[in-house]
Design an enzyme around this catalytic site. Structure first.
Site, PDB file in Angstrom:
ATOM      1  N   GLY C  51       1.030  -0.821  -0.211  1.00  0.00           N
ATOM      2  CA  GLY C  51      -0.217   0.246   0.483  1.00  0.00           C
ATOM      3  C   GLY C  51       1.315   1.431  -0.415  1.00  0.00           C
ATOM      4  CG  LEU C  52      -0.822   5.193   0.129  1.00  0.00           C
ATOM      5  CD1 LEU C  52      -1.774   6.490   0.056  1.00  0.00           C
ATOM      6  CD2 LEU C  52      -0.270   5.244  -1.767  1.00  0.00           C
ATOM      7  CB  ALA C  53       2.823   2.248   4.530  1.00  0.00           C
ATOM      8  N   GLY C  54       3.771   0.974   2.301  1.00  0.00           N
ATOM      9  CA  GLY C  54       4.963  -0.384   2.324  1.00  0.00           C
ATOM     10  C   GLY C  54       4.881   0.212   0.581  1.00  0.00           C
ATOM     11  CB  SER C 293     -15.609  11.270  -0.581  1.00  0.00           C
ATOM     12  OG  SER C 293     -15.025  11.955   0.381  1.00  0.00           O
ATOM     13  NE  ARG C 339     -12.901  10.470   7.708  1.00  0.00           N
ATOM     14  CZ  ARG C 339     -11.757  10.138   7.854  1.00  0.00           C
ATOM     15  NH1 ARG C 339     -11.068   9.441   8.313  1.00  0.00           N
ATOM     16  NH2 ARG C 339     -11.709  10.734   6.566  1.00  0.00           N
ATOM     17  CG  HIS C 410     -12.951   4.330   7.502  1.00  0.00           C
ATOM     18  ND1 HIS C 410     -12.994   3.934   6.075  1.00  0.00           N
ATOM     19  CD2 HIS C 410     -12.706   5.942   7.478  1.00  0.00           C
ATOM     20  CE1 HIS C 410     -12.202   4.980   4.883  1.00  0.00           C
ATOM     21  NE2 HIS C 410     -11.479   5.886   6.084  1.00  0.00           N
ATOM     22  CD  GLU C 434      -5.717   0.992   8.515  1.00  0.00           C
ATOM     23  OE1 GLU C 434      -4.992   1.591   7.471  1.00  0.00           O
ATOM     24  OE2 GLU C 434      -7.152   0.856   8.906  1.00  0.00           O
ATOM     25  CG  LEU C 450      -5.066   8.499   1.446  1.00  0.00           C
ATOM     26  CD1 LEU C 450      -5.326   9.524   0.039  1.00  0.00           C
ATOM     27  CD2 LEU C 450      -4.220   7.595   1.247  1.00  0.00           C
TER      28      LEU C 450
END
Lengths: 219, 249, 646
Positions: C51-54, C293, C339, C410, C434, C450
């Site tokens: 993902g973004l981090a990986g 969203s 949220r 979520h 995450e 993100l």
């Protein structure tokens, strides 16, 4: 990729030829003299720089090369597509709707039909080896003889073949333009329309001559 | 509603496959197509039969993992991903044929699962902008006309699902390749590598045994993200330009 | 309570430098040992997850010259669930000249996290946010732009400045594809070796250091052991413990849970974010929930009928019989409250019997006013893809009928405990995105996931991991190493057990039941009684799982039921820890709402004197009470106060 470009470029050459060819055919409405002179002039084209029929032969060689190149890339792409699919689907259906797909689905077999037609056409009207209504040295007479009403099957064969050419062009012209990079989102519809238009013009243009003979408008 | 499914079953990539017919009862119209397959699999498992393997992950139409050919159309009758197709698009009593993507470049691994590694390799060949971490100028250093940014975005929405290949009568991967070429080619950052990129990506595409594009348009007709067909023309243009400038790499 | 856990020694983050918060990241980058570029080739790093981090970490470490091996369970690294993030990414660029700054982003994030995150980490996150946007633009991420060609921004969930960069409703997709392309570039360059369809099932720890992982090739079933000098887990969150969540079907806790079992502390497992704007559940068969969203709250108005059980068509309910409850209760923020607050308010009105739609579990999100004000084309341009998605799923047209929404699980703020270097309590095991617990405290602000994933992967980890790697390369290991063999054996025997139970219930039926327990008792509102009941029922269900689960087929094939079974088995253990954590934290903060701890008007009531700490849990054997290590949180910059959005 090179195959596609070859296909497109040769296709464009052939379309240009067809346009010229159609122009020539329409001379038939100018009467025998005009038509025969036109075809005679073709042989004198480029003289005295070139020998008699020189330009014509150059055109013929280019055309033959184009046909061969076109056919070669078609066969190569065809076999590549077969290989690329591998296992066939049990059910296939077009997402674009059947009518939009008809022209594209008939490109390959249509192409084969057109090649056979061209062979016949040359034997018939160029070399005159096949002469249903009697041979002649006048191209005009060859034409008129060949499409007499009693040879309706020749006319019919021409009509079907020319329609096949039209169908082939409808997708072919668009496809060549897309391959050569002319398509843009906003141009997509106009390009499709233009290729359909050219296809229709050529189809009608080529059919006018033979049909006029068959129906007695040109004698 | 009750549905009859004809599903392609194939144990592994070496095995022969065949179509197998199953009945699925009590299908609700609000179910997604994949949820209907879940119901089938629960039933099969309880009966001691091997459940049907299919790829799926996000189930919201963006990861690109799912995708099967439904009644001859990639992703089925709606222009969306299989996970976003709902059973309300079918009628009670329908017989639905479900097949995997068929392409030599996408070998079947099991049942409806195929290997789309060829797409990754096309990206590896050049589907990127070389911008090592930390080397970037300020984000506002290069204003980009909105029209270019929008066109780049339209092309960039490709999810790599492979429906274009599945639907193409030639099994060509040109829409996928062209989407990336157009996305990066529309941006000023993408210019330095533009010519080399298109040549390398198309070469890789051909090497992966995808078929050639003949501009039929089935790809764009099934694309769940609406990648426009003109991206392919853009690719052709870039490619001819690159070849003309002698970039034969 | 004490029978459920044991309190151990406190834990401390030793890596964050002291001194002014603005200088800490510089100081740490300076004090961290470097690795000579020529030596990097000899050092290897495993990255789990793309993902973004990986993906960003693997690409950046590859560029730096390390020998990287990357793993993902999907068929391509481009499919990781970061791709589904819609709204945007925050950055303190202040391009709008609206008073934003690194300090304000820091302040908002600490406050939004309800004072349960670390100031040092959050400040660094805000600093780095600026570089992320630059990096992504350079990669070709097509962010939304204005006609002048500059980047557009919007304000997003719970903040009053416009600092959110976005790419229509597909920001996560575009950022991930940017990172994916950077990763593929490194794969082509040979610095990263990619293994798709491989799932990490065990961590190899040798002499106290993380030295490798055991993975299963999901196509052939082969169990492989891979070694490296350091292991990075970027395997995402664990929201799927609830069965229904907005996570992808494959998202799971196995990688981090296996590391936890090997000694890595698990931080704040009960901190779960429930997102307020999801499409409500429509039936028992439902396999996942779809988020819409939060940006919809910028123009949509949320309401329920004033009357209980009002079944009229929403368009026929007159204005004065509608309750725009967020605007009523929180006049300052209105529909834009954070949220956790929006979610709980929705739950409250539904609990009162004023919910709408099937089962009364939904509230209206109404665009009628926005369409009147902006015109339909403007609404279409801004939200068209979200409206289409809603219509596709529900079969209703949101331009005409108000959408129905309901909160859904979520994001999980909890995760493996890490220090300032993102290193867990197992040396050599780093955790990013995450999967770690670090930056969001008890509640994450919109468009910050993100930001954190990319901050960790592009800029933080590549600057801290060298401090650890500079002591390497470590002793070469092979599959015959006793610790490696033991890890691989453990994986094999677990698989054998799952395949040999041959019970009567499917894996999904267990997962669904577990999810119900978690949603009912460890969801939006938690009570001591409920949590105790949940723990009991989880234990019973887990026992039943291991004696009655039915997994067909074998290991040496593509076996999706087997994959799922392993993940659900780990969810059972995590679920119990989540409940214990939720039970022990007898306060309400952020996403964690304990009914016993609320103000007179029903707002979350924190107890900073008792609970201003990170709960870092140590695994103490299956079924044995876990050990609680507290990391005290200190706030030098942001004054701790009760959040108020009124």
């Amino acid at each position: 990729m090179a195959l596609k470009s070859l296909m497109a470029v040769t296709g464009v050459i052939l379309v240009l030829f067809l346009l010229a060819h159609m122009y020539g055919n329409l001379m038939v409405f100018g009467g025998q003299q005009a038509f025969d002179e036109y075809s005679h002039h073709l042989r004198e084209l480029g003289e005295p720089m070139l020998p008699h029929s020189g330009a014509l032969w150059i055109i013929r060689v280019v055309l033959l090369a184009s046909v061969l190149g076109h056919a070669y890339s078609a066969v190569a792409l065809w076999s590549r597509a077969k290989k690329a699919r591998g296992h066939r689907y049990a059910v296939t259906k077009s997402a674009q709707g059947a009518s939009a797909r008809y022209a594209t689905q008939t490109m390959r077999w249509g192409g084969v039909v057109i090649v056979l037609f061209v062979v016949f056409h040359i034997l018939h009207l160029t070399t005159n080896d096949i002469a249903p209504g009697g041979a002649s040295t006048s191209p005009y007479e060859r034409l008129v003889n060949g499409f007499q009403p009693e040879f309706w099957y020749v006319t019919l064969f021409y009509v079907l073949s020319v329609l096949a050419v039209g169908l082939h062009l409808r997708h072919g012209i668009w496809s060549a333009l897309a391959t050569l990079g002319a398509n843009k989102a906003k141009r997509e519809r106009p390009l499709h329309a233009a290729s359909t238009l050219i296809a229709v013009v050529l189809t009608v243009g080529f059919l006018l001559g033979p049909l006029s003979v068959t129906f007695g408008l040109v004698e | 509603m009750n549905i009859t499914l004809r599903v392609w079953r194939q144990k592994n990539s070496d095995a022969e496959g065949r179509m197998v017919t199953y009945k699925v009862e009590d299908v609700e119209t609000d179910m997604s197509f994949l949820e209907m397959l879940d119901v089938l699999n629960e039933k099969l498992t309880t009966a001691g039969e091997d459940p049907v393997a299919f790829d799926h992950d996000c189930r919201e139409g963006i990861c690109g993992a799912c995708g099967v050919v439904i009644d001859g159309v990639a992703h089925g009758p709606e222009t969306t991903t299989t996970c976003q197709l709902h059973m309300r698009s079918f009628k009670d009593g329908d017989t639905i044929t479900v097949e995997p993507w068929r392409a030599k470049a996408f070998p079947v691994l099991k049942d409806l699962v195929v290997d789309r590694g060829s797409f990754d390799r096309i990206i590896q060949a050049g589907g990127y902008i070389s911008a090592p971490t930390g080397t970037a100028p300020d984000a506002h250093a290069n204003p980009i006309p909105k029209a270019d940014a929008d066109r780049a975005f339209d092309a960039a929405t490709c999810i790599g699902c492979g429906a274009c290949v599945a639907a193409c009568p030639n099994a060509s991967g040109m829409l996928f390749t062209a989407a990336k070429v157009t996305h990066l080619g529309m941006l000023p950052q993408g210019q330095p590598e533009r010519a080399a990129r298109v040549v390398k990506m198309v070469n890789q595409h051909d090497e992966e045994d995808f078929g050639g594009c003949t501009n039929i348009g089935e790809c764009a007709a099934v694309c769940p993200k609406g990648i426009p067909l003109d991206t392919i023309s853009q690719l052709n243009k870039d490619l001819l330009g690159a070849l003309a400038s002698g970039n034969l790499d | 309570m004490t029978e459920l856990y044991i309190e151990g020694d406190p834990v401390r983050d030793e890596k964050a430098p002291a001194g002014p918060v603005q200088e800490r990241w510089d100081k740490r980058r300076f004090s961290a040992k470097l690795v000579n570029p020529a030596n990097r080739r000899k050092l290897s790093v495993i990255v789990v997850g793309t993902g973004l981090a990986g993906a960003s970490a693997a690409a950046t470490l590859g560029e730096a010259g390390y020998e990287v091996t990357s793993f993902c369970y999907q068929d391509s690294p481009r499919r990781a669930h970061s791709i589904a993030a819609q709204g945007g990414i925050n950055a303190a660029k202040n391009y709008r000249n609206d008073g934003d700054s690194i300090y304000r982003l820091f302040y908002d994030t600490v406050k939004g996290g309800d004072f349960r995150s670390r100031e040092s980490n959050v400040y660094r996150l805000s600093q780095v946010s600026v570089e992320i946007i630059d990096q992504c633009v350079a990669q070709g991420v097509p962010f939304a732009r204005e006609y002048g060609g500059l980047l557009d921004n919007r304000s997003f969930g719970g903040v009053q400045v416009s600092r959110t960069f976005y790419a229509r409703g597909q920001t996560g997709q575009q950022l991930l594809i940017g990172a994916y392309q950077a990763l593929e570039r490194q794969i082509a360059a040979g610095t990263v070796q990619m293994h798709t369809r491989h799932e990490m099932l065990e961590l190899v720890v040798k002499d106290g250091r993380a030295r490798g992982i055991v993975v299963r090739d999901m196509v052939s079933g082969e169990i492989e052991t891979h070694f490296a000098d350091a292991v990075v887990l970027a395997s995402g969150g664990y929201g799927n413990v609830f069965f229904l969540s907005t996570n992808a079907m494959g998202c799971n806790v196995t990688a981090t849970w296996r590391a936890h079992r090997k000694g890595a502390l698990f931080g704040n497992p009960c901190f779960t974010q429930i997102h307020p704007t999801c499409i409500p559940v429509s039936g028992e068969y439902q396999s996942k929930l779809t988020l819409m969203s939060e940006s919809l709250r910028n123009d949509g108005r949320i309401w329920v009928p004033k009357e209980h059980g009002d079944k009229r068509d929403p368009r026929e309910i007159p204005e004065d019989e509608r309750d725009y409850y967020l605007e009523r209760i929180y006049p300052a923020f209105g529909n834009l409250v954070p949220r956790d607050i929006a979610s709980r308010a929705a739950k409250n009105v539904c609990d009162e019997g004023r919910g709408v739609g099937p089962g009364g579990l939904g509230v209206y999100l109404d665009f009628a006013d926005a369409i009147k004000r902006m015109g339909r084309p403007a609404v279409e341009a801004k939200y068209g893809n979200l409206f289409d998605m809603y219509q596709r799923i529900t079969g209703e047209n949101p331009y005409e009928v108000p959408m129905r929404i309901y909160p859904a699980v979520h994001y999980t703020m909890g995760g493996l405990w890490v220090d300032y270097d993102l290193q867990s309590t197992i040396p050599g095991l780093f955790v990013t995105g995450e999967a770690n617990f670090s930056d969001h405290g008890a509640n994450r602000l919109g468009a910050s996931a993100l930001m954190q994933g990319l901050a960790d992967g592009y800029f933080v980890l590549p600057n801290t991991i060298n401090d650890y790697l500079s002591a390497g390369p470590f002793e070469k290991l092979d599959a015959d190493d006793p610790d490696a063999r033991e890890a691989a054996e453990a994986v094999r025997s677990r698989i054998d057990t799952l395949l040999s139970v041959d019970g009567s219930r499917t894996v999904d039926s267990f997962h669904k039941e577990l999810g119900h327990i978690m949603w009912d008792y460890c969801g939006m509102e938690r009570t001591e009684e409920g949590l105790r009941k949940a723990i009991e029922r989880i234990r019973e269900l887990r026992t039943e799982f291991w004696s009655d689960v039915k997994v067909l087929g074998g290991n040496e094939e593509l076996n999706q039921a087997l994959e799922k079974a392993g993940r659900v088995a780990d969810f059972f253990e995590l679920a119990e820890l989540m409940c214990i954590d939720a039970l022990h934290r007898n306060e309400s903060c952020g996403g964690h709402f304990r009914a016993e701890s609320q103000t007179e008007d029903g707002e979350a009531l924190r107890h900073d004197d008792t609970y201003a700490y990170v709960a870092a849990w140590e695994f103490n054997g299956t079924g044995a009470p876990p050990i609680l290590h507290k990391e005290e949180l200190e706030y030098e910059y942001v004054e701790m106060k009760q959040r108020s959005y009124k």
